[in-house]
Design a protein around this motif. Structure first.
Motif, PDB file in Angstrom:
ATOM      1  N   GLN A  14     -33.566  61.570  -5.061  1.00  0.00           N
ATOM      2  CA  GLN A  14     -33.948  60.922  -6.322  1.00  0.00           C
ATOM      3  C   GLN A  14     -35.167  61.608  -6.938  1.00  0.00           C
ATOM      4  N   ILE A  15     -36.098  62.065  -6.112  1.00  0.00           N
ATOM      5  CA  ILE A  15     -37.245  62.817  -6.636  1.00  0.00           C
ATOM      6  C   ILE A  15     -36.751  64.088  -7.316  1.00  0.00           C
ATOM      7  N   ARG A  16     -35.823  64.788  -6.680  1.00  0.00           N
ATOM      8  CA  ARG A  16     -35.273  66.011  -7.282  1.00  0.00           C
ATOM      9  C   ARG A  16     -34.577  65.708  -8.608  1.00  0.00           C
ATOM     10  N   VAL A  17     -33.834  64.610  -8.654  1.00  0.00           N
ATOM     11  CA  VAL A  17     -33.149  64.205  -9.889  1.00  0.00           C
ATOM     12  C   VAL A  17     -34.164  63.970 -10.995  1.00  0.00           C
ATOM     13  N   GLU A  18     -35.226  63.257 -10.686  1.00  0.00           N
ATOM     14  CA  GLU A  18     -36.263  62.983 -11.692  1.00  0.00           C
ATOM     15  C   GLU A  18     -36.956  64.274 -12.122  1.00  0.00           C
ATOM     16  N   MET A  19     -37.142  65.204 -11.203  1.00  0.00           N
ATOM     17  CA  MET A  19     -37.726  66.495 -11.563  1.00  0.00           C
ATOM     18  C   MET A  19     -36.830  67.227 -12.559  1.00  0.00           C
ATOM     19  N   VAL A  20     -35.533  67.235 -12.304  1.00  0.00           N
ATOM     20  CA  VAL A  20     -34.580  67.900 -13.195  1.00  0.00           C
ATOM     21  C   VAL A  20     -34.620  67.248 -14.572  1.00  0.00           C
ATOM     22  N   ARG A  21     -34.639  65.928 -14.611  1.00  0.00           N
ATOM     23  CA  ARG A  21     -34.683  65.210 -15.890  1.00  0.00           C
ATOM     24  C   ARG A  21     -35.893  65.610 -16.729  1.00  0.00           C
ATOM     25  N   ARG A  22     -36.968  65.955 -16.056  1.00  0.00           N
ATOM     26  CA  ARG A  22     -38.209  66.303 -16.755  1.00  0.00           C
ATOM     27  C   ARG A  22     -38.429  67.808 -16.877  1.00  0.00           C
ATOM     28  N   GLY A  23     -37.479  68.581 -16.376  1.00  0.00           N
ATOM     29  CA  GLY A  23     -37.612  70.033 -16.424  1.00  0.00           C
ATOM     30  C   GLY A  23     -38.759  70.539 -15.568  1.00  0.00           C
ATOM     31  N   MET A  24     -39.021  69.838 -14.474  1.00  0.00           N
ATOM     32  CA  MET A  24     -40.133  70.193 -13.598  1.00  0.00           C
ATOM     33  C   MET A  24     -39.659  71.032 -12.421  1.00  0.00           C
ATOM     34  N   THR A  54     -48.639  58.963  -0.780  1.00  0.00           N
ATOM     35  CA  THR A  54     -47.959  60.117  -1.369  1.00  0.00           C
ATOM     36  C   THR A  54     -46.787  59.665  -2.231  1.00  0.00           C
ATOM     37  N   PHE A  55     -46.048  58.674  -1.764  1.00  0.00           N
ATOM     38  CA  PHE A  55     -44.935  58.126  -2.527  1.00  0.00           C
ATOM     39  C   PHE A  55     -45.418  57.663  -3.909  1.00  0.00           C
ATOM     40  N   PHE A  56     -46.541  56.957  -3.946  1.00  0.00           N
ATOM     41  CA  PHE A  56     -47.075  56.491  -5.230  1.00  0.00           C
ATOM     42  C   PHE A  56     -47.576  57.655  -6.082  1.00  0.00           C
ATOM     43  N   LYS A  57     -48.137  58.695  -5.458  1.00  0.00           N
ATOM     44  CA  LYS A  57     -48.552  59.887  -6.206  1.00  0.00           C
ATOM     45  C   LYS A  57     -47.349  60.554  -6.867  1.00  0.00           C
ATOM     46  N   VAL A  58     -46.227  60.599  -6.152  1.00  0.00           N
ATOM     47  CA  VAL A  58     -44.998  61.178  -6.709  1.00  0.00           C
ATOM     48  C   VAL A  58     -44.580  60.391  -7.944  1.00  0.00           C
ATOM     49  N   ALA A  59     -44.551  59.074  -7.822  1.00  0.00           N
ATOM     50  CA  ALA A  59     -44.126  58.236  -8.942  1.00  0.00           C
ATOM     51  C   ALA A  59     -45.035  58.442 -10.151  1.00  0.00           C
ATOM     52  N   VAL A  60     -46.344  58.449  -9.931  1.00  0.00           N
ATOM     53  CA  VAL A  60     -47.291  58.648 -11.029  1.00  0.00           C
ATOM     54  C   VAL A  60     -47.080  60.021 -11.660  1.00  0.00           C
ATOM     55  N   ALA A  61     -46.950  61.055 -10.837  1.00  0.00           N
ATOM     56  CA  ALA A  61     -46.784  62.421 -11.346  1.00  0.00           C
ATOM     57  C   ALA A  61     -45.490  62.571 -12.146  1.00  0.00           C
ATOM     58  N   LEU A  62     -44.457  61.824 -11.758  1.00  0.00           N
ATOM     59  CA  LEU A  62     -43.184  61.878 -12.484  1.00  0.00           C
ATOM     60  C   LEU A  62     -43.169  60.932 -13.682  1.00  0.00           C
ATOM     61  N   GLY A  63     -44.140  60.035 -13.738  1.00  0.00           N
ATOM     62  CA  GLY A  63     -44.186  59.075 -14.842  1.00  0.00           C
ATOM     63  C   GLY A  63     -43.120  58.003 -14.742  1.00  0.00           C
ATOM     64  N   VAL A  64     -42.796  57.614 -13.510  1.00  0.00           N
ATOM     65  CA  VAL A  64     -41.787  56.572 -13.297  1.00  0.00           C
ATOM     66  C   VAL A  64     -42.379  55.459 -12.445  1.00  0.00           C
ATOM     67  N   ALA A  65     -41.789  54.300 -12.537  1.00  0.00           N
ATOM     68  CA  ALA A  65     -42.168  53.207 -11.648  1.00  0.00           C
ATOM     69  C   ALA A  65     -41.718  53.571 -10.238  1.00  0.00           C
ATOM     70  N   PRO A  66     -42.507  53.233  -9.236  1.00  0.00           N
ATOM     71  CA  PRO A  66     -42.082  53.537  -7.862  1.00  0.00           C
ATOM     72  C   PRO A  66     -40.683  53.016  -7.552  1.00  0.00           C
ATOM     73  N   SER A  67     -40.342  51.862  -8.098  1.00  0.00           N
ATOM     74  CA  SER A  67     -39.013  51.293  -7.842  1.00  0.00           C
ATOM     75  C   SER A  67     -37.896  52.197  -8.349  1.00  0.00           C
ATOM     76  N   ALA A  68     -38.176  52.998  -9.381  1.00  0.00           N
ATOM     77  CA  ALA A  68     -37.150  53.907  -9.913  1.00  0.00           C
ATOM     78  C   ALA A  68     -36.746  54.954  -8.890  1.00  0.00           C
ATOM     79  N   LEU A  69     -37.664  55.283  -7.990  1.00  0.00           N
ATOM     80  CA  LEU A  69     -37.345  56.274  -6.959  1.00  0.00           C
ATOM     81  C   LEU A  69     -36.545  55.669  -5.814  1.00  0.00           C
ATOM     82  N   LEU A  70     -36.447  54.349  -5.797  1.00  0.00           N
ATOM     83  CA  LEU A  70     -35.715  53.663  -4.735  1.00  0.00           C
ATOM     84  C   LEU A  70     -34.357  53.160  -5.201  1.00  0.00           C
ATOM     85  N   GLU A  71     -34.070  53.365  -6.485  1.00  0.00           N
ATOM     86  CA  GLU A  71     -32.782  52.957  -7.028  1.00  0.00           C
ATOM     87  C   GLU A  71     -31.675  53.814  -6.415  1.00  0.00           C
TER      88      GLU A  71
END
Length: 81
Positions: A14-24, A54-71
């Protein structure tokens, strides 16, 4: 090859998916988190466990709610988006 499974593998995906969505790139996310790219890579490959901090740092850096990474995993282009 991922050395972890289940929830950790889903989180990494899911982190990789969010990275792709943001072009990161991994370097972009690592920079935003204030960590080395190699450290991020170890998290994503399952060679190192991610702390809650670290999990919360990932969410903040991606600009998503932490729960979005657990969907359930959603990939760009899925009809569920």
């Amino acid at each position: 090859m991922d050395s972890h499974g289940g929830a950790e593998a889903d989180l990494a995906t899911q982190i990789r998916v969010e990275m792709v969505r943001r072009g990161m790139l991994q370097q972009d996310l690592a920079d935003a988190m204030g960590i080395e790219r190699a450290t991020l890579s170890r998290y994503l490959m399952g060679h190192r466990s991610m702390t809650m901090a670290t999990f919360f740092k990932v969410a903040v850096a991606l600009g998503v709610a932490p729960s979005a990474l657990l969907e359930p995993i959603t990939r760009p282009g899925d009809s569920a988006n």
